[in-house]
Design an enzyme around this catalytic site. Structure first.
Site, PDB file in Angstrom:
ATOM      1  N   SER A 302     -36.544  -2.579  10.370  1.00  0.00           N
ATOM      2  CA  SER A 302     -36.093  -1.279   9.871  1.00  0.00           C
ATOM      3  C   SER A 302     -37.264  -0.321   9.753  1.00  0.00           C
ATOM      4  O   SER A 302     -38.403  -0.743   9.543  1.00  0.00           O
ATOM      5  CB  SER A 302     -35.458  -1.476   8.481  1.00  0.00           C
ATOM      6  OG  SER A 302     -35.260  -0.254   7.810  1.00  0.00           O
ATOM      7  N   HIS A 304     -36.617   2.307   7.550  1.00  0.00           N
ATOM      8  CA  HIS A 304     -36.062   2.995   6.371  1.00  0.00           C
ATOM      9  C   HIS A 304     -35.234   4.217   6.772  1.00  0.00           C
ATOM     10  O   HIS A 304     -35.254   5.249   6.099  1.00  0.00           O
ATOM     11  CB  HIS A 304     -37.180   3.408   5.410  1.00  0.00           C
ATOM     12  CG  HIS A 304     -36.751   3.408   3.964  1.00  0.00           C
ATOM     13  ND1 HIS A 304     -36.818   2.291   3.169  1.00  0.00           N
ATOM     14  CD2 HIS A 304     -36.240   4.387   3.165  1.00  0.00           C
ATOM     15  CE1 HIS A 304     -36.382   2.588   1.947  1.00  0.00           C
ATOM     16  NE2 HIS A 304     -36.007   3.848   1.935  1.00  0.00           N
TER      17      HIS A 304
END
Length: 406
Positions: A302, A304
């Site tokens: 990820s 974010h």
């Protein structure tokens, strides 16, 4: 200080109506068959400052756009003449068989974007049998979501720098019955988000005349918020000094709740937490190797959602590389840039065992209120089912066989 006192004049509740004859968990509104439809409707119903917080990326939103572009560029190839029965979307994780290969990612301040959003989404996730991850900085307490989800939610934590708070918080998580702990490691500093700064949603938050007028212009949001009450970080309230000035909030968060999560910090959490532990926010191969050595059970590849590093790499190609090397040593999940059923299929074909979506579910709740969680889950399930049938793919784990590799 937020001027939510102006909400007190509201006394009635406006709700969207479900389809007649439909059980709540089967709710699906054909006016909103895709994520863009939900996004447009949510924008009409949320104050601008709340909607901006939801869609914001870091700096110039370059990373947000890149996430979307790269996952949209993934191609899948059908195998049309092979024998085929039907598709099965279920995935087993940590001893539990989920009905679909996607869950609801942790999103902070959900109650600001739509009142009671954490409760709405946690309940829908429980009834539809997908994981919901509660954020530490959510507007509902961990005890409340454990109750709503009947013990099926996962919990997301940072690394509290204060050892006493860390111990107490993790004890509360354990006592509430959470089985899976997700440690977010990709927020070593607050993201620089221009929209939030202009709107007064940086730390400390402030209310301007413009924001007050935005609230008054969104009557559904205003009424629901008046009923639900001012959104606050309910889980963290026991650790906040009483009457703490708002200009000290950022300092408090940094010093006590959101400390840097290096390997040593993770070791403290791993030693304490005996259940499944997921490290969220990794993007480099070395970090994944460290997570494996630590004894983590899973990682979420990820960036974010593009909210922290505008020049950061997008996770989908990284997922392809890391899955090829380490899928037999640790569970590899993915979020960031995933918005619809096609994106879910692309992430799974890229080697993710499971996917998480954040903004899409908040769009759903913003658009449809208490029915939004059910609608969004059902829409994504329908989309993914159509894709798997078109590919003639029977199992989620087989999706990498349909990836067009360059």
């Amino acid at each position: 200080m937020w001027l939510f006192a102006l909400l007190n004049f509201c006394s009635m509740k406006v709700l969207e109506k479900p389809q007649i004859g439909k059980a709540m968990k089967d709710y699906y509104n054909p006016k909103y068959p895709c994520t863009e439809d939900l996004k447009r409707k949510a924008q009409k119903r949320m104050p601008k400052f709340a909607y901006d917080y939801l869609i914001s990326g870091c700096m110039e939103d370059t990373s947000v756009r890149k996430n979307e572009q790269q996952i949209d560029s993934v191609e899948l190839r059908s195998q049309l003449l092979k024998p085929y029965n039907d598709c099965d979307l279920s995935v087993e994780l940590f001893g539990h068989k989920y009905s679909a290969p996607f869950g609801i990612a942790p999103v902070g301040l959900q109650g600001l974007m739509w009142p009671k959003a954490p409760e709405i989404l946690a309940k829908a996730a429980m009834e539809k049998n997908i994981p919901y991850i509660l954020s530490t900085v959510s507007s509902s307490s961990l005890e409340r979501i454990a109750e709503v989800s009947e013990g099926h939610a996962w919990y997301q934590v940072y690394n509290p720098s204060d050892a006493g708070i860390r111990k107490d918080l993790l004890n509360r998580v354990k006592s509430a019955g959470y089985k899976v702990l997700v440690v977010t490691v990709d927020v070593p500093t607050f993201g620089y988000r221009p929209r939030d700064i202009r709107n007064g949603l940086s730390m400390p938050p402030k209310m301007s005349l413009s924001n007050i007028l935005q609230m008054l212009a969104k009557p559904n949001w205003l009424i629901e918020t008046a009923i639900a009450g001012k959104p606050e970080m309910e889980t963290l309230k026991p650790y906040m000094p009483k009457n703490m000035p708002m200009d000290q909030l950022a300092s408090f968060m940094n010093k006590t709740v959101m400390g840097p999560v290096d390997l040593e910090g993770l070791k403290h959490i791993r030693d304490f937490w005996q259940g499944p532990l997921i490290v969220k926010g990794l993007i480099s191969e070395q970090d994944v190797l460290d997570a494996i050595k630590l004894g983590a059970d899973g990682v979420v590849i990820s960036n974010h959602g593009g909210r922290q590093l505008d020049a950061g790499e997008s996770p989908v190609l990284t997922t392809q590389s890391l899955s090829a090397k380490y899928k037999d040593q640790i569970k590899i999940f993915m979020d960031s840039g995933i918005q619809n059923g096609t994106n879910i299929a692309s992430a799974l074909a890229s080697g993710a065992e499971f996917t998480f979506l954040g903004r899409t579910f908040v769009y759903g709740v913003g658009a449809l209120g208490k029915y939004g969680g059910y609608h969004t889950i059902n829409a994504l399930t329908m989309q993914l089912t159509q894709i798997m049938k078109q590919l003639r793919c029977e199992k989620v784990a087989d999706l990498p066989n349909y990836l067009v590799r360059n």
